[in-house]
Design an enzyme around this catalytic site. Sequence first.
Site, PDB file in Angstrom:
ATOM      1  N   TYR A  49       0.896  -1.241   0.034  1.00 43.60           N
ATOM      2  CA  TYR A  49       0.092  -0.012  -0.053  1.00 43.60           C
ATOM      3  C   TYR A  49       1.084   1.127   0.088  1.00 43.60           C
ATOM      4  O   TYR A  49       1.987   1.537   0.910  1.00 43.60           O
ATOM      5  CB  TYR A  49      -0.953   0.064   1.217  1.00 43.60           C
ATOM      6  CG  TYR A  49      -1.551   1.315   1.212  1.00 43.60           C
ATOM      7  CD1 TYR A  49      -2.916   1.553   0.493  1.00 43.60           C
ATOM      8  CD2 TYR A  49      -1.549   2.096   2.468  1.00 43.60           C
ATOM      9  CE1 TYR A  49      -3.674   2.588   0.249  1.00 43.60           C
ATOM     10  CE2 TYR A  49      -2.095   3.345   2.429  1.00 43.60           C
ATOM     11  CZ  TYR A  49      -3.165   3.557   1.350  1.00 43.60           C
ATOM     12  OH  TYR A  49      -3.942   4.944   1.659  1.00 43.60           O
ATOM     13  N   HIS A  54      -4.657   5.239  -2.446  1.00 45.82           N
ATOM     14  CA  HIS A  54      -5.734   5.904  -2.315  1.00 45.82           C
ATOM     15  C   HIS A  54      -5.557   7.669  -3.069  1.00 45.82           C
ATOM     16  O   HIS A  54      -4.238   7.828  -2.797  1.00 45.82           O
ATOM     17  CB  HIS A  54      -6.324   6.564  -1.040  1.00 45.82           C
ATOM     18  CG  HIS A  54      -7.173   5.184  -0.397  1.00 45.82           C
ATOM     19  ND1 HIS A  54      -6.402   4.446   0.553  1.00 45.82           N
ATOM     20  CD2 HIS A  54      -8.453   4.847  -0.430  1.00 45.82           C
ATOM     21  CE1 HIS A  54      -7.411   3.460   0.903  1.00 45.82           C
ATOM     22  NE2 HIS A  54      -8.468   4.091   0.383  1.00 45.82           N
TER      23      HIS A  54
END
Lengths: 861, 167
Positions: free
Chosen positions: B78, B119
Amino acid sequence: MAPTGVPAKRILPQKESTLFRTILQQYETKQHKKALKSCDQILKKFPEHGETTSMKGLILTNLQKKEEGLELVKKGVRLDLTSHICWHVFGLVHKTDRNYEEALKCYAQALRFDKDNINILRDASNLFMQVRNYEGAQDARFTLLKLRPTLRQGWLALAVAYHLNDRLEDAQSLLMHYLRIVKNVPDHDVEHSEVMLYYLRVLYDLKRWNDALEFIDLNVQYNSIIDRVALLEYRARVLSALGRKDEAEEEWRRLIKQNPDCYEYYRGFLSNRGIDLDKLTDEIRAETLGLFKGFCDEYPKSTTPWRIPLDITSGDEFKELVKPYLQKGLTRGIPSLFADLKSLYVNSEKKAIIQEVMEGFKDEYRDQSNPSKVADDASPAEYLWTLYFLAQHYATDPSTISTSLSLLDTALEHTPTLPELHMIKARALKRAGDYVRASVNMENARKLDLQDRALNSKSAKYMFRVGMIEEANTLLGMFTRKDTRPASDLEDMQCFPFLIQEGDAWTRAGRLNLALKRYRAVDKTYDDIEDDQLDFHAYCVRKYTLNAYVDMTFYMDSLRASPPYERGAISAARIYVRLHDDSSLVASSIPQQSVSEKKAKKKAKRAELKVQEDAKKGTGASDDKAEAPAEKKDEDPDGMKLLTAPDPLEQAAKVLRPMEHLTVTSIGFWIVSFDVAIRRKKYLQALKALRHAKAIAFDDAQLHTRILEFKKTISSLENLPSPMSTVIAEALPELFPAESSLEGYNSDYMQKHPGSPGAILGGARGLVVIRGAAGAQEDATELVFQLLRDETRLDIQTALDALQFLEQELKSPRTEEFRSACSRRFPLSTTFLSAEEQAAVRTEMEKSAAPEESKPELDSL
Amino acid sequence: MRTPPRISLSSITPSNLGTLRKLNSVIFPVKYSERFYKDVLLPEAEDFCKLVYYNDLPVGTICCRIERSGPEGEAKLYIMTMGVLAPYRSRSLGSEALKQILASAASSQKPKITHVYLHVQVSNDGAKRFYERQGFVELKKEEGYYKKIEPRDAWVLERKTWSDAPA
């Protein structure tokens, strides 16, 4: 049968006699405990045996029982006054105590009873070297060589002694014989090569150019000197000296090709053509520049051929050369570019040209439509280095520091992660007198890279300047040994900057005991460095590194002229003078401790003890633990003994003395030497100090007040002894015109330097010398306030000095008024604020340095 | 004439954490928690948390963490942050840094990293285009992902660690 002439009391029965020889062996191999047992064994039967008593004493001194040992050594000598062993041992003990002159006396005694003792002769010759008695060393080594002519080292040791004793001819012929005799040298033998190079040096120093050249060419051919570079350097120099210019030039060119960045080669090359870079006529300048043009074409990547022409050109010619030089530095991103060029700034025209060129670059790199951005085709790094350079440039002049600071703001917005930018900001603020913000900025730089020791030390330095002594030590502790305090580790590591910075900080804080402690540690460290030579007298000869050894000897002779010693000695002497003038300073150096402070101190002490114990445990319980030298305990941790030493002026004279016969270029040394001498009533020394000071800077303000003081003191003295009074009477007129009065001399001085802040303050101090502090208070205060006039080019340091003068010497009621006026005069500074106000500035700074706080915290990560 | 700039990466250590903090404070609109600064120093994160240098100047950063997902010990990478100081953007520093991180991910054995994701705030079109050029695809839009900054929604972008997509 015992040899004749040996006193009966020295002779031992066979068993003990063998045992005694074992003792000597055990001592040599450092088996001290065993040796001690053997001694006791003999002494049990023969308690009056002098040599054994001496040996026992010597062994005890090696087992940390110095006093007991010394007693026995002395007893041994008394018991057997004609034994060379007893005297030798006595000498050894003196040597360990660094008492070299006494040791030599003992060796001389020992040699009276055993004149050919090789060990003693060798020891003595090395000690003679240590105390620079070259005559003595030479004689001892001559004897040694006669005793053992087959030992190679003996020849070389004597040659070096001849050399240092200014008998180069003898050194040369001895070495020549040595080189002829030595046989069976293997090829490429480094040690033999060193000896030959040393021989070459001696020939060179004797200016025997033809012999030198012959020697060189022979060795070039046979490859027997391994250091080819050194050999070729000699060849170039010798050919130049012989006037064989063409061959020399070829040799110099070859050297330059090998290392195109060596200044010395270019100097040698030019001087071979009769060109001296420091003395150029216009015609020769053109020729020289032409030569450098050639070198630049040949070695485009090296810096030196591009850099030297910047020193010798001016005007448009300079501009044309400096522009590409700067451009190259910026493209490569060389952080030291400014430091490299700073030496050109003594010439204001060059400074202006550099500024113009750099401002041009800055505009070029900037985006025309948006001046805060870099143009698309320019490198952002180059733009950054341009700003960095210009910020340093503007920080050199107090009047442009605000320009520097605003450039730094731009640069820091552009790239806030370059520590150098924060460092320069700190430096600019420091120069503006804002030591508090300077320190915060240096700390910002440090935080970007915690493992950079340079940043760490700088930040500690800036903390010392604002009195954050404890915090600075904590910082430094990140890089020092963990089992001791940072200060003692840094002292062990001979870190002079630390000793001086902390000494200065304690001086400012009025803690003179701790200041003396640090300054005197500088002095002590120099003693250590000098003592470190001791091993080299024998070692270098054994290792054949004679060139390095001779260089070291010369270097050591002027060791104490180096800046750290000077700083430490001057600062310590100044404190001693203050202590002499005002004994109440002793009491005021020790702050009254509150109960809680005392408790804290006790606690710290306990913690330290624990650290020491842990360290002991860590080393494990090995057998030779007792033999390992125990950690030296600091007898005077707070410098109280130094502070309360009975005669401060004697102490001052002691730290200054080693520098007196050296070439000292700082006027501060002679000023403080005067201060000490006049108080010790050594008027000739005082006079000498004044003359030296005058030769360095004849119109210095500190010198001015000392001349007044000298004149006043001498006039008040009656019946000086005759040779002294004659010398002074003859010398005085060159310092103080006979027809002047003290007051007249003082006002003349100020009139000669209108608008000079130093002279105005010097004049005010002069009034105090003439009339005393009370009598001069009003007029001197009036003079100090003249410093604030617009036409006076007041600088921060003079303002600080003046403030201190008002406060401490004049005890003037207008001190506060002056302080706030200075604060207005130097709006960027914080140094005229009170301690509380400074602390407030720091807190505010640290708060605003964390804009992060205003941002929302990201909680989903 | 000009030599091309050197772009290099170096690991984050306790010593240069101050530089990372400085970069984050200048580049991003949010403040990162102490937890973040602790995680980037984890040994397993060393290959995936870097400072990015332009001609030896520290001007950018990329910080990722490993998230175990599959039963076989498989994991996803991530990307927590990636950013470059304004004057140094559009000079391939980002793509160069990402390329090296992806290479490290591809060669990671324990754990095996199957996917890389992140994100992007819905207002940040530029960033989205950048990642799409690097082979990422939009998986979904997560509403209310950001609690304290506007707009609060974020895209989730992902790509496989090994991909046939762009060179």
